[in-house]
Design a protein around this motif. Structure first.
Motif, PDB file in Angstrom:
ATOM      1  N   THR A 122      45.996 -23.749   1.404  1.00 40.68           N
ATOM      2  CA  THR A 122      44.722 -23.839   0.678  1.00 40.68           C
ATOM      3  C   THR A 122      43.627 -24.586   1.444  1.00 40.68           C
ATOM      4  O   THR A 122      42.488 -24.634   0.996  1.00 40.68           O
ATOM      5  CB  THR A 122      44.929 -24.532  -0.681  1.00 40.68           C
ATOM      6  N   VAL A 123      43.968 -25.147   2.599  1.00 37.56           N
ATOM      7  CA  VAL A 123      43.035 -26.009   3.330  1.00 37.56           C
ATOM      8  C   VAL A 123      41.734 -25.296   3.682  1.00 37.56           C
ATOM      9  O   VAL A 123      40.636 -25.819   3.443  1.00 37.56           O
ATOM     10  CB  VAL A 123      43.699 -26.600   4.595  1.00 37.56           C
ATOM     11  N   ILE A 124      41.806 -24.104   4.239  1.00 35.79           N
ATOM     12  CA  ILE A 124      40.591 -23.413   4.687  1.00 35.79           C
ATOM     13  C   ILE A 124      39.661 -23.131   3.506  1.00 35.79           C
ATOM     14  O   ILE A 124      38.457 -23.392   3.586  1.00 35.79           O
ATOM     15  CB  ILE A 124      40.935 -22.129   5.461  1.00 35.79           C
ATOM     16  N   SER A 125      40.201 -22.628   2.405  1.00 31.78           N
ATOM     17  CA  SER A 125      39.325 -22.335   1.258  1.00 31.78           C
ATOM     18  C   SER A 125      38.717 -23.619   0.692  1.00 31.78           C
ATOM     19  O   SER A 125      37.557 -23.620   0.276  1.00 31.78           O
ATOM     20  CB  SER A 125      40.064 -21.554   0.173  1.00 31.78           C
ATOM     21  N   ILE A 126      39.459 -24.714   0.690  1.00 34.24           N
ATOM     22  CA  ILE A 126      38.910 -25.982   0.192  1.00 34.24           C
ATOM     23  C   ILE A 126      37.811 -26.486   1.118  1.00 34.24           C
ATOM     24  O   ILE A 126      36.758 -26.940   0.661  1.00 34.24           O
ATOM     25  CB  ILE A 126      40.024 -27.039   0.015  1.00 34.24           C
ATOM     26  N   LEU A 127      38.029 -26.386   2.427  1.00 37.66           N
ATOM     27  CA  LEU A 127      36.993 -26.811   3.374  1.00 37.66           C
ATOM     28  C   LEU A 127      35.714 -25.985   3.226  1.00 37.66           C
ATOM     29  O   LEU A 127      34.616 -26.487   3.405  1.00 37.66           O
ATOM     30  CB  LEU A 127      37.508 -26.720   4.814  1.00 37.66           C
ATOM     31  N   GLU A 128      35.860 -24.714   2.873  1.00 38.49           N
ATOM     32  CA  GLU A 128      34.703 -23.828   2.721  1.00 38.49           C
ATOM     33  C   GLU A 128      34.053 -23.932   1.348  1.00 38.49           C
ATOM     34  O   GLU A 128      32.832 -23.916   1.228  1.00 38.49           O
ATOM     35  CB  GLU A 128      35.124 -22.370   2.972  1.00 38.49           C
ATOM     36  N   GLU A 129      34.865 -24.029   0.296  1.00 40.85           N
ATOM     37  CA  GLU A 129      34.343 -23.923  -1.068  1.00 40.85           C
ATOM     38  C   GLU A 129      34.420 -25.213  -1.883  1.00 40.85           C
ATOM     39  O   GLU A 129      33.869 -25.282  -2.976  1.00 40.85           O
ATOM     40  CB  GLU A 129      35.109 -22.828  -1.815  1.00 40.85           C
ATOM     41  N   GLY A 130      35.136 -26.214  -1.400  1.00 44.27           N
ATOM     42  CA  GLY A 130      35.330 -27.434  -2.165  1.00 44.27           C
ATOM     43  C   GLY A 130      36.499 -27.307  -3.118  1.00 44.27           C
ATOM     44  O   GLY A 130      37.291 -26.372  -3.033  1.00 44.27           O
ATOM     45  N   LEU A 131      36.617 -28.267  -4.015  1.00 47.20           N
ATOM     46  CA  LEU A 131      37.692 -28.274  -5.010  1.00 47.20           C
ATOM     47  C   LEU A 131      37.167 -27.768  -6.341  1.00 47.20           C
ATOM     48  O   LEU A 131      36.141 -28.240  -6.829  1.00 47.20           O
ATOM     49  CB  LEU A 131      38.241 -29.694  -5.195  1.00 47.20           C
ATOM     50  N   TRP A 132      37.902 -26.836  -6.912  1.00 45.47           N
ATOM     51  CA  TRP A 132      37.565 -26.269  -8.217  1.00 45.47           C
ATOM     52  C   TRP A 132      38.772 -26.375  -9.131  1.00 45.47           C
ATOM     53  O   TRP A 132      39.916 -26.397  -8.660  1.00 45.47           O
ATOM     54  CB  TRP A 132      37.126 -24.812  -8.051  1.00 45.47           C
ATOM     55  N   PRO A 133      38.572 -26.407 -10.436  1.00 41.88           N
ATOM     56  CA  PRO A 133      39.702 -26.628 -11.348  1.00 41.88           C
ATOM     57  C   PRO A 133      40.692 -25.466 -11.449  1.00 41.88           C
ATOM     58  O   PRO A 133      41.768 -25.636 -11.993  1.00 41.88           O
ATOM     59  CB  PRO A 133      39.033 -26.892 -12.694  1.00 41.88           C
ATOM     60  N   MET A 134      40.343 -24.322 -10.930  1.00 43.14           N
ATOM     61  CA  MET A 134      41.201 -23.143 -10.980  1.00 43.14           C
ATOM     62  C   MET A 134      41.533 -22.806 -12.441  1.00 43.14           C
ATOM     63  O   MET A 134      40.640 -22.541 -13.200  1.00 43.14           O
ATOM     64  CB  MET A 134      42.455 -23.321 -10.126  1.00 43.14           C
ATOM     65  N   ARG A 135      42.794 -22.842 -12.849  1.00 49.16           N
ATOM     66  CA  ARG A 135      43.156 -22.478 -14.224  1.00 49.16           C
ATOM     67  C   ARG A 135      43.122 -23.666 -15.169  1.00 49.16           C
ATOM     68  O   ARG A 135      43.504 -23.554 -16.330  1.00 49.16           O
ATOM     69  CB  ARG A 135      44.544 -21.851 -14.242  1.00 49.16           C
ATOM     70  N   ARG A 136      42.691 -24.814 -14.687  1.00 48.67           N
ATOM     71  CA  ARG A 136      42.609 -26.009 -15.525  1.00 48.67           C
ATOM     72  C   ARG A 136      41.151 -26.300 -15.853  1.00 48.67           C
ATOM     73  O   ARG A 136      40.254 -25.633 -15.353  1.00 48.67           O
ATOM     74  CB  ARG A 136      43.223 -27.204 -14.795  1.00 48.67           C
ATOM     75  N   GLN A 137      40.917 -27.312 -16.669  1.00 52.06           N
ATOM     76  CA  GLN A 137      39.551 -27.677 -17.027  1.00 52.06           C
ATOM     77  C   GLN A 137      38.903 -28.576 -15.982  1.00 52.06           C
ATOM     78  O   GLN A 137      37.685 -28.611 -15.883  1.00 52.06           O
ATOM     79  CB  GLN A 137      39.535 -28.393 -18.375  1.00 52.06           C
ATOM     80  N   PHE A 138      39.707 -29.334 -15.229  1.00 52.37           N
ATOM     81  CA  PHE A 138      39.178 -30.312 -14.295  1.00 52.37           C
ATOM     82  C   PHE A 138      39.947 -30.300 -12.988  1.00 52.37           C
ATOM     83  O   PHE A 138      41.113 -29.910 -12.938  1.00 52.37           O
ATOM     84  CB  PHE A 138      39.268 -31.732 -14.889  1.00 52.37           C
ATOM     85  N   VAL A 139      39.298 -30.801 -11.949  1.00 48.10           N
ATOM     86  CA  VAL A 139      39.950 -31.099 -10.681  1.00 48.10           C
ATOM     87  C   VAL A 139      40.672 -32.431 -10.860  1.00 48.10           C
ATOM     88  O   VAL A 139      40.112 -33.367 -11.432  1.00 48.10           O
ATOM     89  CB  VAL A 139      38.904 -31.210  -9.543  1.00 48.10           C
TER      90      VAL A 139
END
Length: 183
Positions: free
Chosen positions: A108-125
């Motif tokens: 998941t490192v590349i997508s996090i470096l590009e897009e940041g952290l998102w909660p995905m299927r949860r409400q929060f990071v």
């Protein structure tokens, strides 16, 4: 208390019900995520997993990450974080430490470096207070890597943080430019 593997299994079941699928256990959550304690213990018993309220308290504090909040006076229980079902947070925003951490798996490192952290299927990071806790979380999905989050800068920009247990902090997202890959 049950054997160690039973305890871990019970902990995962309760967390799953309270965070994601209460209907699978016949449990109803109120708008704040609270469930009836007798309902949860009854749902466990229906699966041949008996526990007392005291054993549930012990189980909840068996790790350094408290997963539930138990209101014994009102006979209620709720997950402190990790919800994919919609719940209203009662916690007030809190100023976090200047730096928090997020552990994740290598893929998941590349997508996090590009897009940041998102909660995905949860409400929060979900963020951790310590590097060790974050790495422990990251190891659940493979070889772990660690991100450092510049939370002081996020707070200055108006981001809100919620402290749910000793080591867990929540926020809605973390833009990539506030992240540093440190291992």
């Amino acid at each position: 208390m049950k054997q160690q593997n039973d305890v871990k299994h019970i902990s995962k079941i309760i967390s799953y019900w309270l965070r994601h699928k209460p209907q699978e256990a016949g449990i109803e959550l109120d708008e704040f995520g609270w469930a009836s304690l007798p309902q949860v213990l009854g749902a466990l018993a229906n699966r041949g997993l008996t526990m007392t309220v005291e054993e549930l308290h012990t189980l909840n504090h068996a790790t350094d990450k408290v997963r539930w909040e138990i209101d014994q006076a009102n006979q209620k229980i709720r997950a402190t974080h990790g919800h994919s079902v919609s719940v209203v947070l009662l916690e007030k925003p809190t100023i976090p430490p200047a730096v928090l951490y997020h552990g994740t798996a290598v893929p998941t490192v590349i997508s996090i470096l590009e897009e940041g952290l998102w909660p995905m299927r949860r409400q929060f990071v979900h963020l951790s207070s310590t590097p060790d806790m974050a790495l422990q979380v990251g190891r659940r999905h493979g070889k772990a890597v660690l991100f450092e989050i510049a939370t002081a800068a996020l707070v200055q920009e108006g981001w809100l943080f919620y402290h749910t247990s000793d080591n867990v902090w929540l926020t809605t997202a973390v833009p990539a430019h506030y992240l540093t890959l440190i291992s």
